[in-house]
Design an enzyme around this catalytic site. Sequence first.
Site, PDB file in Angstrom:
ATOM      1  N   SER A 162       0.813  -1.227   0.000  1.00  0.00           N
ATOM      2  CA  SER A 162       0.000   0.000   0.000  1.00  0.00           C
ATOM      3  C   SER A 162       0.841   1.270   0.000  1.00  0.00           C
ATOM      4  CB  SER A 162      -0.932  -0.001   1.216  1.00  0.00           C
ATOM      5  OG  SER A 162      -0.174  -0.216   2.396  1.00  0.00           O
TER       6      SER A 162
ATOM      7  N   ILE B 239      15.964   4.482   3.313  1.00  0.00           N
ATOM      8  CA  ILE B 239      15.149   4.757   2.132  1.00  0.00           C
ATOM      9  C   ILE B 239      14.041   5.715   2.582  1.00  0.00           C
ATOM     10  CG2 ILE B 239      13.707   3.711   0.314  1.00  0.00           C
ATOM     11  CD1 ILE B 239      16.659   2.625   0.355  1.00  0.00           C
TER      12      ILE B 239
ATOM     13  N   TYR C 275      14.277  -4.916  16.069  1.00  0.00           N
ATOM     14  CA  TYR C 275      14.271  -4.812  14.596  1.00  0.00           C
ATOM     15  C   TYR C 275      15.485  -5.533  14.000  1.00  0.00           C
ATOM     16  CZ  TYR C 275      13.865  -2.535  10.001  1.00  0.00           C
ATOM     17  OH  TYR C 275      13.743  -2.278   8.653  1.00  0.00           O
TER      18      TYR C 275
ATOM     19  N   LYS D  66      15.517  -8.705  11.464  1.00  0.00           N
ATOM     20  CA  LYS D  66      16.055  -8.612  10.102  1.00  0.00           C
ATOM     21  C   LYS D  66      17.270  -9.528   9.905  1.00  0.00           C
ATOM     22  CE  LYS D  66      13.066  -5.706   8.367  1.00  0.00           C
ATOM     23  NZ  LYS D  66      12.177  -6.092   7.264  1.00  0.00           N
TER      24      LYS D  66
HETATM   25  P1  NDP Z   1       6.270   1.719   5.392  1.00  0.00           P
HETATM   26  O1  NDP Z   1       6.005   1.994   6.824  1.00  0.00           O
HETATM   27  O2  NDP Z   1       6.272   2.823   4.401  1.00  0.00           O
HETATM   28  O3  NDP Z   1       5.277   0.580   4.857  1.00  0.00           O
HETATM   29  C1  NDP Z   1       5.107  -0.575   5.594  1.00  0.00           C
HETATM   30  C2  NDP Z   1       4.182  -1.505   4.867  1.00  0.00           C
HETATM   31  O4  NDP Z   1       4.040  -2.693   5.652  1.00  0.00           O
HETATM   32  C3  NDP Z   1       2.792  -0.915   4.679  1.00  0.00           C
HETATM   33  O5  NDP Z   1       2.297  -1.318   3.426  1.00  0.00           O
HETATM   34  C4  NDP Z   1       1.977  -1.557   5.802  1.00  0.00           C
HETATM   35  O6  NDP Z   1       0.615  -1.741   5.491  1.00  0.00           O
HETATM   36  C5  NDP Z   1       2.655  -2.926   5.884  1.00  0.00           C
HETATM   37  N1  NDP Z   1       2.454  -3.536   7.200  1.00  0.00           N
HETATM   38  C6  NDP Z   1       2.945  -3.134   8.390  1.00  0.00           C
HETATM   39  N2  NDP Z   1       2.495  -3.936   9.378  1.00  0.00           N
HETATM   40  C7  NDP Z   1       1.706  -4.872   8.789  1.00  0.00           C
HETATM   41  C8  NDP Z   1       0.940  -5.960   9.256  1.00  0.00           C
HETATM   42  N3  NDP Z   1       0.864  -6.277  10.560  1.00  0.00           N
HETATM   43  N4  NDP Z   1       0.253  -6.701   8.356  1.00  0.00           N
HETATM   44  C9  NDP Z   1       0.314  -6.398   7.053  1.00  0.00           C
HETATM   45  N5  NDP Z   1       0.995  -5.382   6.529  1.00  0.00           N
HETATM   46  C10 NDP Z   1       1.678  -4.616   7.400  1.00  0.00           C
HETATM   47  O7  NDP Z   1       7.675   0.951   5.384  1.00  0.00           O
HETATM   48  P2  NDP Z   1       8.820   0.827   4.290  1.00  0.00           P
HETATM   49  O8  NDP Z   1       8.247   0.839   2.933  1.00  0.00           O
HETATM   50  O9  NDP Z   1       9.883   1.753   4.645  1.00  0.00           O
HETATM   51  O10 NDP Z   1       9.360  -0.635   4.633  1.00  0.00           O
HETATM   52  C11 NDP Z   1       9.085  -1.773   3.830  1.00  0.00           C
HETATM   53  C12 NDP Z   1      10.046  -2.881   4.229  1.00  0.00           C
HETATM   54  O11 NDP Z   1      11.392  -2.445   4.008  1.00  0.00           O
HETATM   55  C13 NDP Z   1       9.967  -3.258   5.711  1.00  0.00           C
HETATM   56  O12 NDP Z   1      10.155  -4.641   5.858  1.00  0.00           O
HETATM   57  C14 NDP Z   1      11.139  -2.499   6.317  1.00  0.00           C
HETATM   58  O13 NDP Z   1      11.597  -3.104   7.500  1.00  0.00           O
HETATM   59  C15 NDP Z   1      12.138  -2.597   5.183  1.00  0.00           C
HETATM   60  N6  NDP Z   1      13.183  -1.582   5.242  1.00  0.00           N
HETATM   61  C16 NDP Z   1      12.908  -0.251   5.141  1.00  0.00           C
HETATM   62  C17 NDP Z   1      13.916   0.682   5.185  1.00  0.00           C
HETATM   63  C18 NDP Z   1      13.686   2.144   5.056  1.00  0.00           C
HETATM   64  O14 NDP Z   1      14.661   2.915   5.220  1.00  0.00           O
HETATM   65  N7  NDP Z   1      12.481   2.628   4.749  1.00  0.00           N
HETATM   66  C19 NDP Z   1      15.316   0.267   5.372  1.00  0.00           C
HETATM   67  C20 NDP Z   1      15.491  -1.163   5.455  1.00  0.00           C
HETATM   68  C21 NDP Z   1      14.466  -2.037   5.389  1.00  0.00           C
HETATM   69  P3  NDP Z   1      -0.550  -0.645   5.855  1.00  0.00           P
HETATM   70  O15 NDP Z   1       0.054   0.722   5.644  1.00  0.00           O
HETATM   71  O16 NDP Z   1      -1.637  -0.974   4.889  1.00  0.00           O
HETATM   72  O17 NDP Z   1      -0.957  -0.891   7.276  1.00  0.00           O
END
Ligand code: NDP
Length: 251
Positions: A16, A190, A157, A161
């Site tokens: 999303s 990111i 976290y 990971k």
């Molecule tokens: P965001 O917070 O922007 O998005 C997180 C996403 O995960 C959303 O789509 C959210 O859904 C979904 N989500 C969270 N909890 C649940 C749950 N219980 N069930 C289903 N869906 C869930 O995060 P990012 O895009 O930044 O992160 C995406 C991935 O990348 C993660 O695994 C994060 O750990 C990893 N990551 C991110 C980094 C960064 O700098 N941004 C760095 C390294 C890794 P909704 O909004 O619909 O609730």
Amino acid sequence: MEINLKDKTYIVTGGSKGIGRAIVVELVQAGANVAFTFNKGADDAEILVNELKQYPSKVKKYQLDITHFNKIPEFIDQVVSDFEIVDGIINNAGITKDNLFADMTIAEWDSVIDTNLTAMFHINKHIIPYFLKQLNGKIINISSASGLSSPRGQANYSASKAGVIALTKTLAKEYAWANISVNAVAPGYISTAMTDFPKEKIQGIKKLIPLKRFGKTEEVAYLVVFLLSEYSNYINGQTIVIDGGILNSLI
Ligand code: NDP
């Protein structure tokens, strides 16, 4: 070299917003069909589906809280029934609940481990039998540079990971015979809601990154698309870091 994923179908968890959203968009632009999940972001998911209507790909959204582990088999069955064949999955959904270890509650520990790691156990457990039947499948597990460097305040976290990396390596060994490849992607900072820190903190972090900026969500998505393509067929059990050089600059 042109990546064409026409007639391929992928599942993306947490599509999303943020990195997951960019992965959905890039997959569709490469011609793939996508089943993506959202949890709380129903409006974001609806906007994304509408935005992607201009492409010939089939795109469907599914509400799923990945910590409701008993709902996962039903979700996978539903996607397989809707799309017939699934070529790969991107386990992307994840959260942070940062706190110094002295203050970290068991609730903060459990929710991060459940969302980032245990949900991945359940999802892979239920998708792999489908991949085994077709003797084909690509799994991308989204880890983090924190899974390799374990910063202060991220005991939960980083453990989750690092666990993703370990899970990825074991699955890669156990299923390579069935033409199932399993790789992890470890992004650094990111720009997403997850890294929407106060301005001063962002400026401080940027100074530590050799490229002097946060990565863009689409930069992670390009890597994921490559790892799903035929051009990466000999890559298995790896963790690909995409971090602007920050991990390499720490020592
Ligand atoms: P965001 O917070 O922007 O998005 C997180 C996403 O995960 C959303 O789509 C959210 O859904 C979904 N989500 C969270 N909890 C649940 C749950 N219980 N069930 C289903 N869906 C869930 O995060 P990012 O895009 O930044 O992160 C995406 C991935 O990348 C993660 O695994 C994060 O750990 C990893 N990551 C991110 C980094 C960064 O700098 N941004 C760095 C390294 C890794 P909704 O909004 O619909 O609730």
